[in-house]
Design an enzyme around this catalytic site. Structure first.
Site, short mmCIF file in Angstrom:
data_model
loop_
_atom_site.label_atom_id
_atom_site.label_comp_id
_atom_site.label_asym_id
_atom_site.label_seq_id
_atom_site.Cartn_x
_atom_site.Cartn_y
_atom_site.Cartn_z
N ASP A 122 45.82 44.76 -4.43
CA ASP A 122 45.93 43.63 -3.30
C ASP A 122 46.42 42.50 -3.50
O ASP A 122 46.89 41.55 -2.00
CB ASP A 122 45.26 43.53 -2.03
CG ASP A 122 44.07 43.20 -2.87
OD1 ASP A 122 43.48 43.31 -3.35
OD2 ASP A 122 42.89 43.52 -1.53
N GLU A 123 46.79 41.51 -4.50
CA GLU A 123 47.14 40.34 -4.37
C GLU A 123 47.77 40.09 -5.93
O GLU A 123 47.58 40.46 -6.32
CB GLU A 123 45.74 39.69 -4.30
CG GLU A 123 45.05 39.99 -5.29
CD GLU A 123 44.36 38.22 -5.54
OE1 GLU A 123 44.30 37.31 -5.46
OE2 GLU A 123 42.56 38.65 -5.62
#
Length: 416
Positions: free
Chosen positions: A113-114
């Protein structure tokens, strides 16, 4: 063309951080969950049940990541609990990074998620702020997922900036702003400074990030070694690491661990768990097309005391049978007889199988060929009759899937 918004000699880095990712994906999939206290957790009936992530509505009630499910329910009786849906998260992550790659090929995923983008050469697309706004809006429009974005001259400051406004924030952080924005914060708030490191720093009078930035270098290196110098540079906004798209190919160890439903000295139960972990590690190795030259066993006892023991191997391993045999031998050799709470198996010194050049003598070749034939036969039988043909299952399929290091496995999807 906003060339003046881009430095002549420096870089412009974006750090994209998805907000409450797992929970946000579930809300996008089922809009009825929006605005409600939601948490993603393991099996709440077992001791391993902990909060993986939660919505902002749940966080407002005190629900935090790694909190036990029973504790979260006590704080928020109306909490909605869902098990992880890894396929759903993988699909969303893959699409997010595809959108990033439409801006620049210099994209470095960090976790599911990053990720970082180097947009130094993207002046024709607009100002850095305009690019960040468009990316944030595109992710929200196409996937219904919120994110925060940091804009800075390096990776450390970009990551720091993305944390400043959540959810749906965009923050620009420049080095000249550090004395007013970053330095007054407690040293433990800085990325890369854990609780133990923060306590050590406080013992020598370093309480804020500003203290760290201006600390004596010799004292820091005496206390923390080379990490002390690195942290001092970070506190001063110095970070020369490039955005590296090839970082997704790097891995040195591949493992799996599991907390038992109860403390046990039952050797049959322990053996079944070791077998399950070995098969899980084999799946991850196959996914990465990798093999390793070492096995590490981790044992956590009922009193939370933890020991790790490892063995370096002459030849690479990537099959569950080999991993299991070595891990079992390590366990028999080093188990002190007390009740076990958690076990973990890690294949160390892992690398791509294509990079491994094994010189086989005639005996080794014959044995390898025999085993390869056996493994193919076993796989064919498993495909026909099911994966649990030979070994009694210790966990359900969904639980077994949760044993993977999912935050790292998603990188394989990104490479495809």
């Amino acid at each position: 063309m906003p060339i003046h918004m881009y430095p002549k000699n420096g870089r412009v880095i974006l750090h994209v951080d998805m907000n409450c990712f797992y929970a946000s994906v579930e809300m996008a999939y089922n809009p009825k969950l929006k605005g409600k206290p939601l948490a993603i957790a393991g099996n709440p009936e077992q001791r391993k049940g902990i909060i993986v992530t939660s919505s902002y509505e749940a966080r407002a009630k005190g629900v935090k990541t790694t909190m036990a499910v029973w504790q979260a329910r006590r704080l928020c009786p109306e909490l909605i609990l869902l098990p992880p849906n890894f396929d759903r998260y993988r699909a969303a992550s893959k699409e997010i990074f595809r959108l990033m790659s439409e801006i620049t090929p210099l994209v470095e995923p960090v976790s599911i998620d990053e990720g970082y983008l180097d947009i130094t050469s993207c002046a024709s697309l607009g100002t850095p702020l305009e690019i960040a706004v468009r990316l944030q809006e595109e992710i929200l429009k196409r996937l219904d997922l919120p994110c925060s974005i940091g804009i800075a001259p390096n990776k450390f400051l970009a990551k720091t900036a993305s944390d400043m406004k959540k959810p749906m924030g965009i923050t620009v952080l420049r080095k000249r702003e550090l004395p007013n924005i970053l330095w007054p914060q407690a040293v433990g708030e800085m990325h890369g400074v854990g609780d133990k490191t923060a306590e050590k720093l406080k013992q020598i009078g370093i309480h804020t990030i500003g203290d760290l930035a201006n600390a004596d270098l010799f004292a820091l290196k005496s206390l923390l070694g080379v990490n002390g110098e690195r942290l001092r540079k970070r506190a001063n906004g110095e970070d020369s690491r490039p955005v590296d798209p090839e970082a997704v190919n790097e891995f040195k160890s591949i493992g799996s661990s599991r907390t038992l439903p109860h403390d046990t000295v039952d050797e049959d139960e322990i053996s079944l768990l070791l077998r399950s972990l070995s098969e899980n590690v084999e799946r991850r190795l196959k996914r990465k097309q990798a093999a390793g030259f070492g096995i590490q066993l981790m044992i956590r006892y009922h009193d939370w005391k933890m020991v790790t023991r490892s063995r370096t191997l002459a030849h690479h391993v990537n099959q569950a049978d080999d991993i299991y045999q070595i891990a079992s031998d390590l366990f028999r050799t080093h188990w002190n007889g007390e009740a076990v709470r958690l076990l973990g198996i890690t294949v160390q010194d892992a690398m791509d199988k294509n990079q491994i050049g094994e010189q086989l003598d005639l005996f080794t070749y014959e044995k390898a060929a025999e085993r390869e034939t056996l493994h193919k036969a076993v796989e064919q039988l498993k495909e026909k009759y099911g994966a649990n043909l030979f070994v009694k299952p210790l966990v359900h399929k969904n639980d077994a899937e949760q044993l993977t290091s999912f935050q790292k496995d998603f990188l394989d999807d990104y490479k495809r």
